[in-house]
Design a protein around this motif. Structure first.
Motif, PDB file in Angstrom:
ATOM      1  N   GLN A 112     -11.929  10.642  37.254  1.00 17.99           N
ATOM      2  CA  GLN A 112     -11.014   9.248  36.928  1.00 17.99           C
ATOM      3  C   GLN A 112     -10.545   8.614  38.812  1.00 17.99           C
ATOM      4  OE1 GLN A 112      -7.599  11.211  34.935  1.00 17.99           O
ATOM      5  NE2 GLN A 112      -6.401  10.332  36.201  1.00 17.99           N
ATOM      6  N   ASN A 114      -6.647   8.430  40.586  1.00 19.95           N
ATOM      7  CA  ASN A 114      -5.205   8.074  40.139  1.00 19.95           C
ATOM      8  C   ASN A 114      -4.804   6.739  40.997  1.00 19.95           C
ATOM      9  OD1 ASN A 114      -5.276  10.445  38.597  1.00 19.95           O
ATOM     10  ND2 ASN A 114      -6.067  11.810  40.867  1.00 19.95           N
ATOM     11  N   TYR A 115      -5.755   6.462  42.135  1.00 21.48           N
ATOM     12  CA  TYR A 115      -4.350   5.350  43.061  1.00 21.48           C
ATOM     13  C   TYR A 115      -5.576   4.804  43.838  1.00 21.48           C
ATOM     14  CZ  TYR A 115      -0.006   4.875  45.408  1.00 21.48           C
ATOM     15  OH  TYR A 115       1.164   4.412  46.296  1.00 21.48           O
ATOM     16  N   VAL A 135      -8.126   2.008  33.109  1.00 16.03           N
ATOM     17  CA  VAL A 135      -6.820   2.416  31.711  1.00 16.03           C
ATOM     18  C   VAL A 135      -5.253   2.586  32.544  1.00 16.03           C
ATOM     19  CG1 VAL A 135      -8.752   4.058  31.490  1.00 16.03           C
ATOM     20  CG2 VAL A 135      -7.527   4.647  32.548  1.00 16.03           C
ATOM     21  N   GLY A 136      -5.107   1.965  33.824  1.00  8.36           N
ATOM     22  CA  GLY A 136      -3.703   2.346  33.937  1.00  8.36           C
ATOM     23  C   GLY A 136      -3.400   0.907  35.197  1.00  8.36           C
ATOM     24  N   THR A 137      -2.234   0.630  34.520  1.00  7.80           N
ATOM     25  CA  THR A 137      -1.906  -0.512  35.906  1.00  7.80           C
ATOM     26  C   THR A 137       0.120   0.310  36.050  1.00  7.80           C
ATOM     27  OG1 THR A 137      -2.609  -1.905  35.245  1.00  7.80           O
ATOM     28  CG2 THR A 137      -1.016  -2.334  36.275  1.00  7.80           C
ATOM     29  N   LEU A 138       0.442   0.803  37.330  1.00  2.11           N
ATOM     30  CA  LEU A 138       1.603   1.179  37.658  1.00  2.11           C
ATOM     31  C   LEU A 138       2.356   0.684  38.238  1.00  2.11           C
ATOM     32  CD1 LEU A 138      -0.068   4.642  39.383  1.00  2.11           C
ATOM     33  CD2 LEU A 138       0.353   4.008  36.771  1.00  2.11           C
ATOM     34  N   PRO A 139       2.897  -0.358  37.581  1.00  3.17           N
ATOM     35  CA  PRO A 139       4.065  -1.988  38.631  1.00  3.17           C
ATOM     36  C   PRO A 139       4.709  -1.088  39.558  1.00  3.17           C
ATOM     37  CG  PRO A 139       4.630  -1.209  36.370  1.00  3.17           C
ATOM     38  CD  PRO A 139       3.856  -0.451  36.468  1.00  3.17           C
ATOM     39  N   ALA A 141       3.549  -0.044  43.028  1.00  4.73           N
ATOM     40  CA  ALA A 141       3.809   2.133  42.715  1.00  4.73           C
ATOM     41  C   ALA A 141       3.196   2.043  44.799  1.00  4.73           C
ATOM     42  CB  ALA A 141       2.941   2.555  42.240  1.00  4.73           C
ATOM     43  N   PHE A 142       2.151   0.765  45.258  1.00  6.34           N
ATOM     44  CA  PHE A 142       2.122   0.763  46.705  1.00  6.34           C
ATOM     45  C   PHE A 142       2.999   0.089  47.293  1.00  6.34           C
ATOM     46  CE2 PHE A 142      -0.555  -0.272  49.579  1.00  6.34           C
ATOM     47  CZ  PHE A 142      -1.341   1.045  50.824  1.00  6.34           C
ATOM     48  N   VAL A 154      -4.984   3.289  38.163  1.00 11.90           N
ATOM     49  CA  VAL A 154      -5.668   4.327  37.261  1.00 11.90           C
ATOM     50  C   VAL A 154      -7.103   3.437  36.754  1.00 11.90           C
ATOM     51  CG1 VAL A 154      -5.570   6.503  36.201  1.00 11.90           C
ATOM     52  CG2 VAL A 154      -3.517   5.659  37.217  1.00 11.90           C
ATOM     53  N   TYR A 156     -11.077   4.934  35.619  1.00 12.60           N
ATOM     54  CA  TYR A 156     -12.066   6.102  34.801  1.00 12.60           C
ATOM     55  C   TYR A 156     -13.641   5.723  34.212  1.00 12.60           C
ATOM     56  CZ  TYR A 156     -11.855   9.467  31.027  1.00 12.60           C
ATOM     57  OH  TYR A 156     -12.258  10.788  29.348  1.00 12.60           O
TER      58      TYR A 156
END
Lengths: 163, 163
Positions: A112, A114-115, A135-139, A141-142, A154, A156
């Motif tokens: 995985q 993470n970033y 498998v993930g989207t962090l709105p 976040a950067f 994210v 995987y």
């Protein structure tokens, strides 16, 4: 080009590569203010560091280890950095493939990331080519140096029989 | 019940709550082997710890802080634990609401939980009620004591004007 475990003797070259990536402000959350002791603990702590070398010159580096302790320790995580001068030569790809093989040997269930900064298109594309999915989207976040707030993915990849 | 910043004098009670959650093996990756020094660094490090107290008894605890340094430091992260004896009394909900208010005051853009065990239905439900969405699913990322490998969710909530 050869990939081998990093040693403390590689630290100065690894610090230079880290700084060359940090200064661009487009891939890692850390700022130039990150101190050497913290850097060392990240790369020689619970994760194992490897370097890609050519004629004893360090061109890239990565670290591999459990993403969480204990009940999360069956998922591996990794971070890859290629020095600014060595980009576009397939070193990133070689390191990702190297880490996947090691993680499979070690019996991890999956890998995985993470970033992964969404605007880092070459990295996202490379990871997808090598079997990773978002498998993930962090709105937002950067905080990208040029673009402002951008999403982070994210990613995987199952390993072994499930891979 | 009152929620206030934790002090080193709360450490013994906090350790007991942590152990009571760990031993169930259904919510946190850490095992009982986690040492006191690491525990202390998690709860009194880059994050700020708070305790929910009643007649000077510590019933629950949470920590709040930046999820990543520097270019990721505008997203908050938090972890909440309620002692086994104090479950089902709304303490978890009070702590989440408390932390959302603090994170908004502090100017964070969003809050993110990196590791919500999918089988922990009361937690997932509570977070959703309070505005969090599942933005990522990590297949088989948690080794549940009874159920074996279960998925882990990444949950996210915008704050402030975008919340």
């Amino acid at each position: 080009m050869q990939i081998r475990p990093a040693t403390p003797a590689d630290l100065a070259a690894m610090w230079d590569i880290f700084q060359s990536v940090i200064v661009s402000g487009d891939a890692l959350p850390f700022a130039e203010s990150l101190d050497h002791v913290t850097f060392r603990s990240h790369w020689f702590g619970t994760h194992t560091a490897y370097v890609a070398v050519d004629d004893a010159r360090v061109l890239g580096m990565y670290k591999l280890g459990p993403n969480y302790p204990d009940r999360g320790a069956h998922i591996a995580s990794a971070t890859y950095l290629v020095g600014a001068a060595a980009q576009g030569q397939g070193i990133g790809r070689a390191m990702v493939e190297h880490s996947i093989a090691l993680a499979e040997q070690a019996g991890y269930v999956a890998m995985q990331f993470n970033y992964v900064v969404s605007s880092n298109a070459p990295a996202v594309k490379l990871y997808e080519k090598l079997g990773f999915s978002i498998v993930g989207t962090l709105p937002k976040a950067f905080r990208h140096q040029q673009r402002g707030l951008v999403d982070v993915y994210v990613m995987y990849r199952p390993l072994g029989e499930s891979g």
